[in-house]
Structure formats: structure tokens, C-alpha cells
Design a protein around this motif. Structure first.
Motif, short mmCIF file in Angstrom:
data_model
loop_
_atom_site.label_atom_id
_atom_site.label_comp_id
_atom_site.label_asym_id
_atom_site.label_seq_id
_atom_site.Cartn_x
_atom_site.Cartn_y
_atom_site.Cartn_z
N ALA A 11 0.75 -1.27 -0.23
CA ALA A 11 -0.11 0.00 0.05
C ALA A 11 0.85 1.14 -0.08
O ALA A 11 0.45 2.34 -0.35
N PHE A 12 2.19 1.23 0.50
CA PHE A 12 3.01 2.29 0.54
C PHE A 12 4.13 2.18 -0.39
O PHE A 12 5.22 2.81 -0.20
N HIS A 14 3.70 2.89 -3.80
CA HIS A 14 3.14 3.64 -5.14
C HIS A 14 3.87 5.05 -5.27
O HIS A 14 3.42 5.73 -6.19
N CYS A 15 4.60 5.19 -4.05
CA CYS A 15 4.94 6.72 -4.20
C CYS A 15 5.89 7.12 -5.61
O CYS A 15 6.58 6.20 -5.98
N PHE A 16 5.42 8.31 -6.15
CA PHE A 16 6.09 8.81 -7.42
C PHE A 16 7.46 8.70 -7.28
O PHE A 16 8.60 8.48 -8.06
N GLY A 17 8.07 9.02 -5.93
CA GLY A 17 9.48 9.26 -5.92
C GLY A 17 10.23 7.84 -5.47
O GLY A 17 11.32 7.98 -5.91
N ASN A 22 5.26 2.16 -8.70
CA ASN A 22 5.16 3.11 -9.53
C ASN A 22 5.82 2.99 -10.83
O ASN A 22 7.03 3.39 -10.98
N HIS A 24 6.02 4.89 -13.26
CA HIS A 24 6.48 6.31 -13.86
C HIS A 24 7.51 7.06 -12.95
O HIS A 24 7.96 8.00 -13.28
N HIS A 26 10.46 7.59 -9.67
CA HIS A 26 11.99 7.87 -9.69
C HIS A 26 12.63 6.71 -9.02
O HIS A 26 13.98 6.56 -9.16
N CYS A 65 12.31 11.57 -0.59
CA CYS A 65 12.19 10.23 -0.32
C CYS A 65 13.21 9.52 0.49
O CYS A 65 13.23 8.55 1.10
#
Lengths: 157, 157
Positions: A11-12, A14-17, A22, A24, A26, A65
Motif C-alpha cells: 500500500a505504501f 506507489h510513491c512517485f519518488g 510506480n 512512472h 524515480h 524520499c
């Protein structure tokens, strides 16, 4: 533990950073080594402020992050628990960014891998303060200070 | 002047955060209206910290570029010059981020457009300080403070 973010529950993650899920993002990967968080990042050619220089918003994102990952690892160590085991038991500490400060000391050249180093300066029950520096080719170009706070209930913490 | 970033000279229009010539970037667009910088931004579905919440590194990036645009417009106004005209004559003020501070007051929901408001609190010859807030659905979720400094010679300033 090898990489802090590899142990974040799904659940944790999916952060973009820094979320491994994720597509897409980093994918910041923090290694916790002898009381410090270490990470390496290779910017893409389009991550620029001006041609030849790394975008400051990327620097800020990496510091953010990486500092949160460092805070989670430092907190677990201070509590005397193994981070990976705590995650498995759904008891991992979950932190979010309360504040982020970055001093851009000099332009960051685009080309060499960026090296991040972060260390906790305060480890409390509800708050961990992490300082950091980002280097390129051996020169520190940016310094960070992140106040990581335990995740509020409104975000699932 | 409609959009500050539309008047950046071509060499300064490649920024990942606000460059109109960066095909991969965020394209922050700052309107200078009655002494304030205004911008609206629609995050992509993958710009998340956790499902349902906007990534803090994106918030920081938006505040960064929007504040730099606001600083350039505020500086031009304080100097009594028209920003667009100054750009045409290659005399536009060029600022970079000296420091960036963001307070994340509460989680930013993913969904509504993000509204940015920024205003200068100090306009000097070498430095402009800009404060800002980011809102979603009418609620301020984050506050920023950026120290914008005249571009160093090493970056072409």
C-alpha cells in the motif's frame, strides 16, 4: 535489510519518488548502512533546469524520499526492531514529510550519478529529523533537512 | 504579459518544471496578476505519494518553479521594466533557486486542480524572497518559501 523501500508494504509502494510499484516514478532506493542512508540516482537527460544542470525539483524530490526512507530505518533501529520483520507484521513505522528544506549550494551538473547521504539528527516517537547532502562527481551541491512525521490517520497511518 | 514562462528566452525554456520546450516536464505556467503569481496544475494519476494523495516532491517542484517565475516578474516590476520587453532585449532577470522550504500542512488530495498563489516578501538586486501556498479544493495544504537568487555566471547568468 538491503533496500529500505523494498520493505515498504504494498500500500505504501506507489510513491512517485520511491515506490517500487510506480511505473512512472524515480524509484529512489535507500540503503541503511552504519547509521546512514545512502542512495545513488541517475537523472534522465530531460531532468534539467538548464541544459547541463540537474533540475532542482528533482534534487528536492530525491532528498525528500531518501530522507523518509532514512527516517524509517533510523526509527526502527532506535526501537530495536528489525525493519523488514516489522513490515511483515504490519507494524512498520510509516512516516510522511512534515517539512522539506533544501539549500542549493551550487549548480548540480547533469552527467555523473548523484550520490545521496542522509543521517538522523533527532529520532523521536512521532518525529524524526534527517539531514542530508547530495553530491555529483565528489562535490556536495545541495543540502537537505527533512522533518519526517508519523503518518496521520487520514492517510492510513 | 500573460504567462511568465512563455517569455523566458529559449535557452531558459528547457526546465523540467516549467520549460515550454521540455517535452517531458510539468510546464508550470505562472500568471502575474496584481502583485501575485497565480498558477493551476493538474497532477497526473501517477503523481502520488500514496493512492489518493499528491506526491510531496511534485508539490515542492511546483512551488519551486512557480516561485522563480513570480520572482522574475516581481523583480521586473520593481525595476519598472516590462518583463516581455526585457526578455526580447536579452536583459531579462534570470533567477535560480537558492533555497526551497515547504511545509506540508496536510495531505493534498489527488483529483482537484492544484491552485498556487505566490507573493514576493523581499525584492532585492541579487535576491528575491517569495512565499506561497498550494491549495486543493479550496483548502491550503502546503506553504512554501523560496529564496531566488540571480543566476550565477557558471550557469550562464
Amino acid at each position: 535489510m538491503e533496500i529500505v523501500q523494498d520493505h515498504y508494504p504494498e500500500a505504501f509502494a506507489h510513491c512517485f519518488g520511491c515506490g517500487r510499484l510506480n511505473a512512472h516514478g524515480h524509484h529512489v532506493r535507500t540503503r541503511w548502512v552504519d547509521g546512514e542512508g545512502l542512495a545513488t540516482f541517475e537523472p534522465k537527460p530531460f531532468h534539467i533546469a538548464l541544459p547541463g544542470f540537474v533540475y532542482g525539483g528533482l534534487v528536492a524530490s530525491l532528498i525528500d524520499c531518501h530522507s523518509i526512507g532514512t527516517a524509517a530505518a533510523a526509527f526502527a533501529e532506535a526501537q530495536g526492531v528489525d525493519f523488514a520483520d516489522a513490515v511483515k507484521e504490519d507494524g512498520a513505522p510509516r512516516f510522511v514529510t512534515g517539512s522539506l528544506h533544501v539549500d542549493f549550494l551550487q549548480p548540480t551538473p547533469l552527467g555523473p550519478p548523484l550520490e545521496l547521504r542522509a543521517w538522523p539528527v533527532e529520532v523521536g516517537e512521532r518525529k524524526v529529523v534527517v539531514e542530508s547532502e547530495l553530491s555529483a562527481a565528489g562535490t556536495v551541491t545541495s543540502r537537505g533537512r527533512v522533518v519526517a512525521v508519523r503518518m496521520p490517520a487520514s492517510m492510513g497511518g
